[in-house]
Design an enzyme around this catalytic site. Structure first.
Site, PDB file in Angstrom:
ATOM      1  N   THR A  94       0.014  -4.965   5.890  1.00  0.00           N
ATOM      2  CA  THR A  94       0.575  -3.739   5.302  1.00  0.00           C
ATOM      3  C   THR A  94       1.257  -4.078   3.979  1.00  0.00           C
ATOM      4  O   THR A  94       1.939  -5.096   3.870  1.00  0.00           O
ATOM      5  CB  THR A  94       1.611  -3.128   6.274  1.00  0.00           C
ATOM      6  OG1 THR A  94       0.986  -2.971   7.539  1.00  0.00           O
ATOM      7  CG2 THR A  94       2.110  -1.790   5.762  1.00  0.00           C
ATOM      8  N   HIS A 146      -7.562   2.020  -6.573  1.00  0.00           N
ATOM      9  CA  HIS A 146      -7.710   2.126  -5.110  1.00  0.00           C
ATOM     10  C   HIS A 146      -8.131   3.530  -4.697  1.00  0.00           C
ATOM     11  O   HIS A 146      -7.995   4.482  -5.472  1.00  0.00           O
ATOM     12  CB  HIS A 146      -6.394   1.778  -4.405  1.00  0.00           C
ATOM     13  CG  HIS A 146      -6.133   0.295  -4.356  1.00  0.00           C
ATOM     14  ND1 HIS A 146      -5.590  -0.395  -5.424  1.00  0.00           N
ATOM     15  CD2 HIS A 146      -6.355  -0.628  -3.380  1.00  0.00           C
ATOM     16  CE1 HIS A 146      -5.482  -1.671  -5.096  1.00  0.00           C
ATOM     17  NE2 HIS A 146      -5.936  -1.846  -3.864  1.00  0.00           N
ATOM     18  N   LYS A 150      -4.327   5.776  -0.480  1.00  0.00           N
ATOM     19  CA  LYS A 150      -3.392   4.644  -0.443  1.00  0.00           C
ATOM     20  C   LYS A 150      -1.975   5.144  -0.706  1.00  0.00           C
ATOM     21  O   LYS A 150      -1.741   5.894  -1.658  1.00  0.00           O
ATOM     22  CB  LYS A 150      -3.789   3.612  -1.500  1.00  0.00           C
ATOM     23  CG  LYS A 150      -2.935   2.358  -1.472  1.00  0.00           C
ATOM     24  CD  LYS A 150      -3.494   1.287  -2.389  1.00  0.00           C
ATOM     25  CE  LYS A 150      -2.612   0.057  -2.441  1.00  0.00           C
ATOM     26  NZ  LYS A 150      -2.433  -0.593  -1.136  1.00  0.00           N
TER      27      LYS A 150
HETATM   28  N1  LIG Z   1      -3.453  -7.090   2.916  1.00  0.00           N
HETATM   29  C1  LIG Z   1      -4.684  -6.618   2.658  1.00  0.00           C
HETATM   30  O1  LIG Z   1      -5.646  -7.384   2.388  1.00  0.00           O
HETATM   31  C2  LIG Z   1      -4.911  -5.134   2.728  1.00  0.00           C
HETATM   32  C3  LIG Z   1      -6.186  -4.593   2.512  1.00  0.00           C
HETATM   33  C4  LIG Z   1      -6.330  -3.208   2.628  1.00  0.00           C
HETATM   34  C5  LIG Z   1      -5.245  -2.411   2.965  1.00  0.00           C
HETATM   35  N2  LIG Z   1      -4.023  -2.981   3.142  1.00  0.00           N
HETATM   36  C6  LIG Z   1      -2.842  -2.216   3.546  1.00  0.00           C
HETATM   37  O2  LIG Z   1      -2.950  -1.972   4.952  1.00  0.00           O
HETATM   38  C7  LIG Z   1      -2.206  -0.799   5.283  1.00  0.00           C
HETATM   39  C8  LIG Z   1      -3.080   0.155   6.106  1.00  0.00           C
HETATM   40  O3  LIG Z   1      -4.123   0.630   5.285  1.00  0.00           O
HETATM   41  P1  LIG Z   1      -5.218   1.655   5.867  1.00  0.00           P
HETATM   42  O4  LIG Z   1      -6.082   2.023   4.726  1.00  0.00           O
HETATM   43  O5  LIG Z   1      -5.817   1.098   7.107  1.00  0.00           O
HETATM   44  O6  LIG Z   1      -4.266   2.896   6.250  1.00  0.00           O
HETATM   45  P2  LIG Z   1      -4.562   4.045   7.324  1.00  0.00           P
HETATM   46  O7  LIG Z   1      -3.673   5.188   6.938  1.00  0.00           O
HETATM   47  O8  LIG Z   1      -6.027   4.282   7.440  1.00  0.00           O
HETATM   48  O9  LIG Z   1      -4.067   3.417   8.722  1.00  0.00           O
HETATM   49  C9  LIG Z   1      -2.722   3.236   9.073  1.00  0.00           C
HETATM   50  C10 LIG Z   1      -2.624   3.469  10.575  1.00  0.00           C
HETATM   51  O10 LIG Z   1      -1.325   3.073  11.013  1.00  0.00           O
HETATM   52  C11 LIG Z   1      -0.962   3.965  12.061  1.00  0.00           C
HETATM   53  N3  LIG Z   1       0.482   3.876  12.292  1.00  0.00           N
HETATM   54  C12 LIG Z   1       1.480   4.551  11.662  1.00  0.00           C
HETATM   55  N4  LIG Z   1       2.673   4.197  12.161  1.00  0.00           N
HETATM   56  C13 LIG Z   1       2.435   3.258  13.125  1.00  0.00           C
HETATM   57  C14 LIG Z   1       3.277   2.502  13.993  1.00  0.00           C
HETATM   58  N5  LIG Z   1       4.608   2.608  13.968  1.00  0.00           N
HETATM   59  N6  LIG Z   1       2.680   1.626  14.851  1.00  0.00           N
HETATM   60  C15 LIG Z   1       1.346   1.501  14.895  1.00  0.00           C
HETATM   61  N7  LIG Z   1       0.496   2.175  14.087  1.00  0.00           N
HETATM   62  C16 LIG Z   1       1.038   3.048  13.210  1.00  0.00           C
HETATM   63  C17 LIG Z   1      -1.445   5.319  11.566  1.00  0.00           C
HETATM   64  O11 LIG Z   1      -1.542   6.273  12.624  1.00  0.00           O
HETATM   65  C18 LIG Z   1      -2.802   4.942  10.989  1.00  0.00           C
HETATM   66  O12 LIG Z   1      -3.850   5.054  11.944  1.00  0.00           O
HETATM   67  C19 LIG Z   1      -1.735  -0.207   3.936  1.00  0.00           C
HETATM   68  O13 LIG Z   1      -0.408  -0.613   3.693  1.00  0.00           O
HETATM   69  C20 LIG Z   1      -2.681  -0.856   2.924  1.00  0.00           C
HETATM   70  O14 LIG Z   1      -2.127  -0.948   1.624  1.00  0.00           O
HETATM   71  C21 LIG Z   1      -3.837  -4.311   3.027  1.00  0.00           C
END
Ligand SMILES: NC(=O)c1ccc[n+]([C@@H]2O[C@H](COP(=O)([O-])OP(=O)(O)OC[C@H]3O[C@@H](n4cnc5c(N)ncnc54)[C@H](O)[C@@H]3O)[C@@H](O)[C@H]2O)c1
Length: 237
Positions: A94, A146, A150
Site C-alpha cells: 500500500t 496512473h 488511484k
Molecule cells: N507497491 C506496489 O508495487 C504497488 C503496485 C500497485 C498498487 N499499489 C498500491 O496498493 C494499494 C491497493 O491498490 P489497488 O489498486 O488494489 O486498490 P483497490 O481499491 O482495488 O483495493 C483496495 C482493497 O482494500 C480493501 N480494504 C479497505 N480497507 C481494508 C481493511 N481495513 N482491511 C482489508 N482490506 C481493506 C478495499 O475493500 C479494496 O478491495 C494502493 O495503495 C496502491 O497505490 C502498490
C-alpha cells in the site's frame, strides 16, 4: 475443539508458507491471491477485505506466517499493528501513508515489516538509474501516470524516486501526476542539461509485473536483519 492456529512462520501441512492477504478483493489483492495460490512453496490461508466480509483480525486467526497488505493509505498502518501484535510478519505494498510511522510500532521485536512502494523490478532499476543520472545532469523532473482510481498523489514510487535523487544531487526534483482511465502504473524521469535531455521510463502494463517482487518479499520478510525495511532493492542487491 477447533485446531489452534499454526505459529507464525510455521509451514502448512504441505510444507508451504502460510500467507494471508489484506485487500484481497482489490485489484492488487486479487492478483496477489492468484500468485500465492500458484506458488508451489506457499499456501493462501485467508483473504481479508470488507468487501468479502472478512476482517484482518479474522484472517490473522487462521495463523498465517505473513500478512500481505494492499489496502488503502488510511488502513495499512492499523493492519500492520494487528499483524505485529499477533507476531505475524507483514509485507506492505500500500502507498500514500507515511512509512516513517512504522518505526515506532509496537511488536517489531516479535515480527518484521517489509514495505515497497513498487514491487516491479523494472521500476526499481528505473529509480537506481535515475539516481545515478541525477548526479551528472543539471536538472530533473518526474512525470508519474496512473489509472484514475488511484487514491494517492504523487505515487509512492515517484515520491521515493524524487527523495533519493534529491539526496544524491542536492536539488529539488518536482513531480507531476497524471490520472487517466486506461493507464496502469507508469513513470518518466526527464533529466535536462545544456543542449540535451535524458528520459528514463518504466511502464507496468499489467499488475502481474509486481508479483515476482511480492513473492520474493513474502519469502524473505521473516529473515530481515533490519525492520522495517523499505524498498525492494534491499532484497535484490
Ligand atoms: N507497491 C506496489 O508495487 C504497488 C503496485 C500497485 C498498487 N499499489 C498500491 O496498493 C494499494 C491497493 O491498490 P489497488 O489498486 O488494489 O486498490 P483497490 O481499491 O482495488 O483495493 C483496495 C482493497 O482494500 C480493501 N480494504 C479497505 N480497507 C481494508 C481493511 N481495513 N482491511 C482489508 N482490506 C481493506 C478495499 O475493500 C479494496 O478491495 C494502493 O495503495 C496502491 O497505490 C502498490
Amino acid at each position: 475443539m477447533p485446531d489452534a492456529p499454526a505459529a507464525p512462520d510455521a509451514p502448512d501441512a504441505s510444507g508451504g508458507l502460510r500467507v494471508a492477504v489484506a485487500g484481497a478483493a482489490g485489484r492488487m489483492g486479487e492478483t496477489v491471491c492468484r500468485a500465492v495460490d500458484a506458488a508451489g512453496d506457499m499456501e493462501l490461508v485467508a483473504r481479508a477485505d470488507p468487501a468479502l466480509g472478512t476482517s484482518v483480525a479474522q484472517a490473522l486467526a487462521q495463523g498465517p506466517g505473513v500478512l500481505v497488505d494492499f489496502t488503502t493509505p488510511t488502513t495499512a498502518l492499523d493492519n500492520a499493528c494487528q499483524a505485529l501484535a499477533a507476531g505475524v510478519h507483514v509485507v506492505i505494498g500500500t502507498t500514500g501513508f507515511d512509512a516513517a510511522e512504522l518505526q515506532g510500532l509496537e511488536g517489531l521485536e516479535r515480527a518484521n515489516v517489509f514495505v515497497a512502494p513498487n514491487f516491479a523490478i523494472g521500476a526499481v532499476l528505473m529509480t537506481r538509474f535515475a539516481v545515478e543520472a541525477a548526479r551528472h545532469m543539471a536538472r530533473a523532473e518526474i512525470i508519474e501516470l496512473h489509472h484514475d482510481r488511484k487514491l494517492d498523489k504523487p505515487s509512492g514510487t515517484a515520491a521515493r524516486t524524487a527523495q533519493l535523487m534529491e539526496q544524491a544531487a542536492g536539488r529539488e526534483v518536482p513531480v507531476h501526476s497524471v490520472r487517466l482511465p486506461g493507464l496502469v502504473a507508469h513513470q518518466e524521469v526527464i533529466l535536462g542539461d545544456v543542449g540535451q535531455t535524458l528520459t528514463i521510463r518504466h511502464d507496468s502494463i499489467d499488475r502481474e509485473s509486481f508479483m515476482p517482487g511480492v513473492l520474493l518479499a513474502v519469502r524473505r520478510v521473516g529473515e530481515l536483519t533490519e525492520s522495517p525495511t523499505v524498498g525492494l532493492e534491499h532484497l535484490l542487491w
